[in-house]
Design an enzyme around this catalytic site. Sequence first.
Site, PDB file in Angstrom:
ATOM      1  N   TRP A 144       0.820  -1.223   0.000  1.00 32.37           N
ATOM      2  CA  TRP A 144       0.000   0.000   0.000  1.00 32.37           C
ATOM      3  C   TRP A 144       0.847   1.264   0.000  1.00 32.37           C
ATOM      4  O   TRP A 144       0.341   2.347  -0.230  1.00 32.37           O
ATOM      5  CB  TRP A 144      -0.944  -0.013   1.207  1.00 32.37           C
ATOM      6  CG  TRP A 144      -2.113  -0.941   1.056  1.00 32.37           C
ATOM      7  CD1 TRP A 144      -2.533  -1.561  -0.088  1.00 32.37           C
ATOM      8  CD2 TRP A 144      -3.045  -1.328   2.084  1.00 32.37           C
ATOM      9  NE1 TRP A 144      -3.665  -2.308   0.168  1.00 32.37           N
ATOM     10  CE2 TRP A 144      -3.993  -2.185   1.486  1.00 32.37           C
ATOM     11  CE3 TRP A 144      -3.162  -1.035   3.447  1.00 32.37           C
ATOM     12  CZ2 TRP A 144      -5.053  -2.745   2.212  1.00 32.37           C
ATOM     13  CZ3 TRP A 144      -4.210  -1.603   4.163  1.00 32.37           C
ATOM     14  CH2 TRP A 144      -5.142  -2.445   3.551  1.00 32.37           C
ATOM     15  N   LYS A 145       2.134   1.147   0.331  1.00 27.41           N
ATOM     16  CA  LYS A 145       3.020   2.326   0.412  1.00 27.41           C
ATOM     17  C   LYS A 145       2.401   3.352   1.365  1.00 27.41           C
ATOM     18  O   LYS A 145       1.813   2.961   2.361  1.00 27.41           O
ATOM     19  CB  LYS A 145       3.271   2.889  -0.994  1.00 27.41           C
ATOM     20  CG  LYS A 145       3.737   1.795  -1.965  1.00 27.41           C
ATOM     21  CD  LYS A 145       4.243   2.313  -3.263  1.00 27.41           C
ATOM     22  CE  LYS A 145       4.679   1.133  -4.143  1.00 27.41           C
ATOM     23  NZ  LYS A 145       5.287   1.565  -5.393  1.00 27.41           N
TER      24      LYS A 145
ATOM     25  N   HIS B 115      12.667  -2.402  -0.247  1.00 35.44           N
ATOM     26  CA  HIS B 115      11.936  -1.849  -1.393  1.00 35.44           C
ATOM     27  C   HIS B 115      12.763  -0.731  -2.044  1.00 35.44           C
ATOM     28  O   HIS B 115      13.445   0.024  -1.360  1.00 35.44           O
ATOM     29  CB  HIS B 115      10.575  -1.315  -0.943  1.00 35.44           C
ATOM     30  CG  HIS B 115       9.705  -0.986  -2.101  1.00 35.44           C
ATOM     31  ND1 HIS B 115       9.790   0.223  -2.754  1.00 35.44           N
ATOM     32  CD2 HIS B 115       8.778  -1.724  -2.759  1.00 35.44           C
ATOM     33  CE1 HIS B 115       8.932   0.203  -3.766  1.00 35.44           C
ATOM     34  NE2 HIS B 115       8.300  -0.957  -3.791  1.00 35.44           N
TER      35      HIS B 115
ATOM     36  N   GLU C 286      12.001   2.045  -3.148  1.00 39.57           N
ATOM     37  CA  GLU C 286      11.746   3.413  -2.654  1.00 39.57           C
ATOM     38  C   GLU C 286      12.508   3.673  -1.360  1.00 39.57           C
ATOM     39  O   GLU C 286      12.940   4.796  -1.096  1.00 39.57           O
ATOM     40  CB  GLU C 286      10.230   3.627  -2.494  1.00 39.57           C
ATOM     41  CG  GLU C 286       9.564   3.802  -3.846  1.00 39.57           C
ATOM     42  CD  GLU C 286       8.137   3.285  -3.917  1.00 39.57           C
ATOM     43  OE1 GLU C 286       7.504   3.098  -2.867  1.00 39.57           O
ATOM     44  OE2 GLU C 286       7.656   3.068  -5.054  1.00 39.57           O
TER      45      GLU C 286
ATOM     46  N   GLY D 100       1.824  -2.577  -6.235  1.00 37.44           N
ATOM     47  CA  GLY D 100       1.642  -1.266  -5.620  1.00 37.44           C
ATOM     48  C   GLY D 100       0.293  -0.675  -6.017  1.00 37.44           C
ATOM     49  O   GLY D 100      -0.731  -0.960  -5.402  1.00 37.44           O
ATOM     50  N   GLY D 101       0.297   0.125  -7.068  1.00 40.49           N
ATOM     51  CA  GLY D 101      -0.898   0.853  -7.490  1.00 40.49           C
ATOM     52  C   GLY D 101      -2.163   0.013  -7.550  1.00 40.49           C
ATOM     53  O   GLY D 101      -3.217   0.395  -7.013  1.00 40.49           O
TER      54      GLY D 101
HETATM   55  P1  PGA Z   1       3.655  -0.647  -8.690  1.00 34.20           P
HETATM   56  O1  PGA Z   1       4.558  -0.852  -7.384  1.00 34.20           O
HETATM   57  O2  PGA Z   1       2.812  -1.889  -8.832  1.00 34.20           O
HETATM   58  O3  PGA Z   1       2.810   0.565  -8.395  1.00 34.20           O
HETATM   59  O4  PGA Z   1       4.577  -0.448  -9.837  1.00 34.20           O
HETATM   60  C1  PGA Z   1       5.151  -2.086  -7.147  1.00 34.20           C
HETATM   61  C2  PGA Z   1       5.984  -1.986  -5.900  1.00 34.20           C
HETATM   62  O5  PGA Z   1       6.512  -0.914  -5.638  1.00 34.20           O
HETATM   63  O6  PGA Z   1       6.128  -2.954  -5.159  1.00 34.20           O
END
Ligand code: PGA
Length: 255
Positions: free
Chosen positions: A14-15, A99, A101, A238-239
């Site tokens: 979910w970030k 991750h 990020e 993610g998204g």
């Molecule tokens: P994304 O992110 O599906 O939005 O590209 C994947 C992730 O960061 O694990």
Amino acid sequence: MNNAKRRTVIAGNWKMNFTPAEATAFINEIKPMVAGKDNCDIIFCAPYVTIAAAQAAAEGSNIKIGAENVHFAESGAYTGEVSAKMLTACGVEYVIIGHSERRQYFGETDETVNKRTLAALAAGMKVILCLGEVKEERLAGITREIVSMQTKLDLAGVSAEDMKNIIIAYEPVWAIGTGLTATPEQAEETCGQIRDVLVELYGKDVAEATTIQYGGSMNDKNAAELLSKPNVDGGLIGGASLVASKFTAIVDAAQ
Ligand code: PGA
């Protein structure tokens, strides 16, 4: 996927999204949609402050709730961090580590990723370990070398026995949140290269039993083709993990 040899895992990341109320509403919405779909494990990794609400909503379902990071120390002067002991005390079994990020924006290195991984394993947690190359590395033709090096550094000191608690997420950095997806062939090739490194480190049996996910703009449209590849054992999403219908379609593609 090769379900005869290893478990398929579809995990949402979910970030920095969802308040506790939003997480509750989301889990309540998706719970009936994924009920009984037991051919894969279903996990949502949530922001720390949202975990309790998500767990409460998921209780009694086939959805597990994980965290998005963990610190390597048990306790101490590490402002803003959370330890594995704290997470397990809250009933959290899964945690994402490394991750891109975290690596890109928060200075994480293979060394800190490794330390966090060892601490999580020591606390009895299951780790979703993320690694992958950046665009320049893919263009330079050194993806294999990069993921091989990351796999070795990130898993340093992890025993063959502990590998049953490791899920690897191959996430090409250029594909994360960009709408660009690795082709099924690229995903298969690199997941296979990571598995080769696991053979080197731990032998064939452990390598074949380890779940290796693909992550990077996986969605309801491309999941079936990516998951049809023998070395792609699931997804880190993610998204599309923020939209119940899209995530459910990915779970369906894994059935
Ligand atoms: P994304 O992110 O599906 O939005 O590209 C994947 C992730 O960061 O694990």
